[in-house]
Scaffold this motif. Structure first.
Motif, mmCIF file in Angstrom:
data_model
loop_
_atom_site.group_PDB
_atom_site.id
_atom_site.type_symbol
_atom_site.label_atom_id
_atom_site.label_comp_id
_atom_site.label_asym_id
_atom_site.label_seq_id
_atom_site.Cartn_x
_atom_site.Cartn_y
_atom_site.Cartn_z
ATOM 1 N N LYS A 141 0.483 -1.258 -0.147
ATOM 2 C CA LYS A 141 0.103 0.252 0.095
ATOM 3 C C LYS A 141 0.741 1.538 0.179
ATOM 4 O O LYS A 141 2.095 0.902 0.574
ATOM 5 C CB LYS A 141 -1.005 -0.286 1.078
ATOM 6 C CG LYS A 141 -1.655 -1.026 1.467
ATOM 7 C CD LYS A 141 -3.283 -1.344 0.606
ATOM 8 C CE LYS A 141 -4.084 -2.045 0.331
ATOM 9 N NZ LYS A 141 -5.460 -2.384 -0.065
ATOM 10 N N GLU A 142 0.750 2.020 -0.296
ATOM 11 C CA GLU A 142 0.955 3.902 -0.323
ATOM 12 C C GLU A 142 0.565 4.450 -0.772
ATOM 13 O O GLU A 142 -0.407 5.094 -0.178
ATOM 14 C CB GLU A 142 1.598 3.759 -2.318
ATOM 15 C CG GLU A 142 2.255 3.135 -3.385
ATOM 16 C CD GLU A 142 2.432 3.688 -5.024
ATOM 17 O OE1 GLU A 142 1.901 4.241 -4.672
ATOM 18 O OE2 GLU A 142 3.055 2.923 -5.379
ATOM 19 N N ILE A 143 1.225 5.812 0.730
ATOM 20 C CA ILE A 143 1.623 6.990 1.159
ATOM 21 C C ILE A 143 1.842 7.715 1.110
ATOM 22 O O ILE A 143 3.296 7.926 1.116
ATOM 23 C CB ILE A 143 1.413 6.235 3.280
ATOM 24 C CG1 ILE A 143 0.093 5.445 3.579
ATOM 25 C CG2 ILE A 143 1.455 7.527 3.640
ATOM 26 C CD1 ILE A 143 -0.100 5.239 5.085
ATOM 27 N N ARG A 144 1.539 9.022 0.859
ATOM 28 C CA ARG A 144 1.685 9.810 -0.108
ATOM 29 C C ARG A 144 1.944 10.887 1.229
ATOM 30 O O ARG A 144 0.994 11.674 1.583
ATOM 31 C CB ARG A 144 1.677 10.219 -1.353
ATOM 32 C CG ARG A 144 1.903 11.622 -1.753
ATOM 33 C CD ARG A 144 1.103 11.786 -3.004
ATOM 34 N NE ARG A 144 1.479 12.680 -3.993
ATOM 35 C CZ ARG A 144 1.296 13.911 -4.022
ATOM 36 N NH1 ARG A 144 0.261 13.988 -3.479
ATOM 37 N NH2 ARG A 144 1.807 15.316 -4.926
ATOM 38 N N PHE A 145 2.983 11.706 1.008
ATOM 39 C CA PHE A 145 3.151 13.340 1.882
ATOM 40 C C PHE A 145 4.035 14.690 1.035
ATOM 41 O O PHE A 145 4.413 13.555 -0.281
ATOM 42 C CB PHE A 145 4.067 13.038 3.245
ATOM 43 C CG PHE A 145 4.342 11.884 4.620
ATOM 44 C CD1 PHE A 145 2.839 12.157 4.841
ATOM 45 C CD2 PHE A 145 4.413 10.545 3.677
ATOM 46 C CE1 PHE A 145 1.752 11.747 5.848
ATOM 47 C CE2 PHE A 145 3.470 9.151 4.835
ATOM 48 C CZ PHE A 145 2.936 10.048 5.967
ATOM 49 N N GLY A 146 3.819 15.188 1.571
ATOM 50 C CA GLY A 146 4.424 16.599 1.143
ATOM 51 C C GLY A 146 5.206 16.665 1.924
ATOM 52 O O GLY A 146 5.136 16.381 2.527
#
Length: 193
Positions: A98-103
């Motif tokens: 699973k991918e989790i994206r942050f800035g």
């Protein structure tokens, strides 16, 4: 009207994975099986032995000299092979990532929200690929991205281990977390007592 002997494989006869009885091409074979005197026999003798027992002669190791053949009921042999393959497939684990994206400028509330999702993914047994996406000039804040990912790793250390430390790949800084192996239920039951 004569029936076609082909199966529904587009007009082609489905070829068996093993040679049986008269389809065995070798002149001599090494015979194995239950109720059989093991040894090397001519193909005619081996076929006779199988026929006397009402069983099939199945070539199980064609690449050795002489080929190894087994006296067995072929349909039972195929059934056991399929059963063994199913067990192997069932034991093989399917890994979900699973991918989790942050800035780079993710605030505390968004971080906690995504952390909660990461925790649930890890508890379900999935790996988590967390990354910080740098857009435009935000690449100058790569130290913020690394701090963010390391903070996430420390928050999740009770359910995950870091499989890949944060690395910069293009405009993304990526870190991979894997779930910790689950503890046995017996040890939990002892703790309750």
């Amino acid at each position: 009207m004569r029936k076609n002997s082909t199966k529904s494989t587009g007009g082609r006869v489905k070829e068996e994975p093993y040679r049986i009885n008269e389809k065995i091409r070798a002149k001599e074979v090494r015979l194995v099986g239950d109720n059989v005197q093991q040894g090397i026999y001519s193909i005619e003798e081996a076929l006779k032995i199988a026929e006397q027992q009402g069983l099939d002669l199945v070539e199980i190791a064609p690449n050795v000299t002489p080929p190894v053949c087994r006296v067995i009921d072929y349909s039972k042999f195929k059934y056991e092979q399929k059963k063994r393959e199913k067990e192997i497939k069932a034991k093989a684990q399917k890994i979900v990532v699973k991918e989790i994206r942050f800035g780079p400028n993710t605030d505390e509330h968004d971080f906690n929200f995504k952390l909660k999702h990461a925790r649930s993914f890890l508890e379900e047994g999935a790996k988590v690929k967390a990354y910080v996406q740098f857009a435009g000039r935000s690449i100058v804040f790569k130290d913020r991205g690394e701090v963010l990912l390391l903070k996430m790793a420390t928050e999740l250390e009770d359910v995950a281990k870091v499989e890949q430390m944060p690395t910069l790949e293009g405009k993304r800084m990526i870190m991979i977390l894997a779930p910790l192996p689950k503890k046995k239920k017996k040890s939990e039951d002892k703790d309750k007592e």
